[in-house]
Design a protein around this motif. Sequence first.
Motif, short mmCIF file in Angstrom:
data_model
loop_
_atom_site.label_atom_id
_atom_site.label_comp_id
_atom_site.label_asym_id
_atom_site.label_seq_id
_atom_site.Cartn_x
_atom_site.Cartn_y
_atom_site.Cartn_z
N PRO A 128 30.03 14.26 43.85
CA PRO A 128 29.96 15.34 42.87
C PRO A 128 30.19 16.73 43.46
O PRO A 128 30.27 17.69 42.71
N VAL A 129 30.31 16.83 44.80
CA VAL A 129 30.55 18.14 45.41
C VAL A 129 31.91 18.09 46.10
O VAL A 129 32.04 17.50 47.16
N THR A 130 32.92 18.67 45.46
CA THR A 130 34.27 18.67 46.06
C THR A 130 34.90 20.04 45.88
O THR A 130 34.46 20.84 45.07
N GLY A 131 35.96 20.26 46.65
CA GLY A 131 36.70 21.50 46.46
C GLY A 131 37.70 21.37 45.32
O GLY A 131 38.20 22.36 44.81
N ASN B 250 35.85 21.50 39.78
CA ASN B 250 34.80 22.53 39.68
C ASN B 250 33.45 21.92 39.35
O ASN B 250 32.42 22.42 39.75
N GLU B 251 33.47 20.88 38.54
CA GLU B 251 32.21 20.38 37.98
C GLU B 251 31.59 19.28 38.82
O GLU B 251 32.27 18.65 39.64
N CYS B 252 30.28 19.03 38.57
CA CYS B 252 29.59 18.02 39.35
C CYS B 252 29.68 16.65 38.66
O CYS B 252 28.72 16.18 38.08
N TYR C 205 25.60 12.91 36.80
CA TYR C 205 25.11 14.05 37.58
C TYR C 205 24.96 15.30 36.71
O TYR C 205 24.24 16.21 37.04
N LYS C 206 25.71 15.32 35.63
CA LYS C 206 25.69 16.52 34.77
C LYS C 206 24.91 16.29 33.48
O LYS C 206 24.88 17.14 32.61
N ASN D 146 32.86 26.25 27.43
CA ASN D 146 34.22 26.65 27.06
C ASN D 146 34.66 26.05 25.73
O ASN D 146 35.71 26.42 25.21
N TYR E 73 44.01 28.16 30.57
CA TYR E 73 43.30 27.60 31.72
C TYR E 73 43.97 26.30 32.19
O TYR E 73 44.25 26.11 33.37
N HIS F 162 36.35 17.77 30.36
CA HIS F 162 35.29 18.43 31.12
C HIS F 162 34.07 17.52 31.21
O HIS F 162 33.69 16.91 30.21
N ALA G 168 31.03 18.46 31.53
CA ALA G 168 29.94 19.01 30.70
C ALA G 168 30.02 18.46 29.28
O ALA G 168 29.01 18.15 28.66
#
Lengths: 153, 426
Positions: free
Chosen positions: B72-75, B78-80, B101-102, B128, B171, B420, B422
């Motif tokens: 869940p943590v990447t470059g 953006n989201e987890c 995770y979200k 968004n 976007y 997304h 989220a």
Amino acid sequence: MKWWPLYGIKKKLTEQTEYLTHHTVEKLEGNFSRSLHIYTIDVGNSNVLNFDIHALKSSQYNTHKFGIFFAATPRHADLLIVLGCPTRKMIEPLLETVNQLPKPYGIFWIKGCSAGMSLYDLKVKNIVSVLDGCPEPAEILAVILKLVKRTGS
Amino acid sequence: MKRLLGVFNRNERNDDREFLLIQDNNRFDIKECSGAGDKKKYGNYRLIKKRNGIIGTGKSSGDGVFDFRYGPVTGGINECGMLHLYTYGERILSVEIDASYKHRGMEKRMTGKTPEEAIGTAEKICGNFAVSHSLAFSSSVENALGIKTDETVNRLRITALEMERIYNHLYVIEKLAAAAAQKVLSSHLSAMFEEALRMNKILFNMRYIMNYNLIGGVKSIPGLNTINKVLDWTEKLSDSFSTIYTYSMESGNFLDRLHLTSVLKPETAFGIGVTGPALRASGAVEDLRINNSLITELQVQHKEEGDSLSRMEVRAGELLNSLDIVKNQLKYIKTSHARKNTESGNIPNTDGKTGKSGSGTGASESPSGIIVYYTEINDGKISYVFASTPSLFGFKAFSETITGHIFTDFPFSLESFGVHFADLAR
């Protein structure tokens, strides 16, 4: 037809303003006034903060002129921006990300609008600044510049 | 054609009945599940039923198959959220998507609140898509309680929804351009994106248009100066976006990355329940806004190929069309200003019905597909709410179409669906 990569070359999109804030910040160890690398981690925000960080990378703010860069990994970062309040499952990844930061480092926590855990309850160290709610990119940039003792323009 | 968008049971004691949320053109019905027959009729039943778990095309195993955990943590994202990419060499064999995770339990947080309190929570499911969520929720409450809204309110809601579509499409196209290292295009688009958010702030007082739509009305009617400013901006954006977009469509480097990437066939799209630009890029002419008599300028954008390029072209077309819609809606509000000669705010009119009971559905066409809410209200408090979000179907379509591609196609496929975590995890 014009060679298209030249399109808009004369447009002056970067804003020549000072980014100021009344927000108080803690001392960030180390000297990052000329170069600061940032890593952002989403821990369960409503996506507004992710979008605002994305907007911060736009031409209007031009963070590169301040020496502010966004790193692709926490191992290359001086400042970790935590976006949101952690959900239960994101606690462990967050702590591991903090663990991967090279010293000295600082943590800038933007709480966002959705509920979750507190970073203080998780005993995260080196929190240099905390912002409530979903601040605009200009406010975020002002805090970062204050951390590195600059005002912008 | 009927489409299954939701499966739920109310989790009440002694009530294990299951209900289906079915779309029939612009009608949304709740029907009790009759058992195996319904489950067989709707191919996406299992997907929706297990939407809080892992979705995708399943695990792959065998000699040399590698489970590449992305998140869940990447470059890159953006989201987890977590993606398990099962790869053999570079080729992606299957994908599993884990959005837990979200997960914030937003629907549960809405229960027990009054609709006026809960609308803020609905907006925060996916910031968004705030207007789309808020509009779908408010119309479900209005349908449940029999609240009517006037034409100015409806036109302002359309304006807000289209303003949201504009910045979301900018976007997505910018993300695709950045993934193909089109620096000139992506820099200009990012500037337009930031400008669009600033216009939202001018027109609706919030960059992400939160706290604007209310039950039975909107918070305020924009003043004449504000409207003129936004009208000028629509002209400028329309010009600058069309110019740079036309240039970009001649760049072979860019188009090669998108052409024939992640082809979504119409039958797969209908089977999964995909809506929005992804469905329209696969040939279907379907849009909830068609039935809205106030949107006379709507031109439904559609393409036949179903690849990432088509999805981007549909979004670009919709963006320009949305600018036209915003322009005309604001011109109407301007003339109504002149008629009433006032710039005062609008007070939501609920006719004292908010304390009553009822149930209803409401929907909106978000930038990535249809959002539907089913809401039950008991003595003015929400007793049950179900939200159907487009990202569930978008992620499933992504996992189906990325199979067989290599990892470098990953951003072009994922971003083109406009999904997304989220929105999926809620």
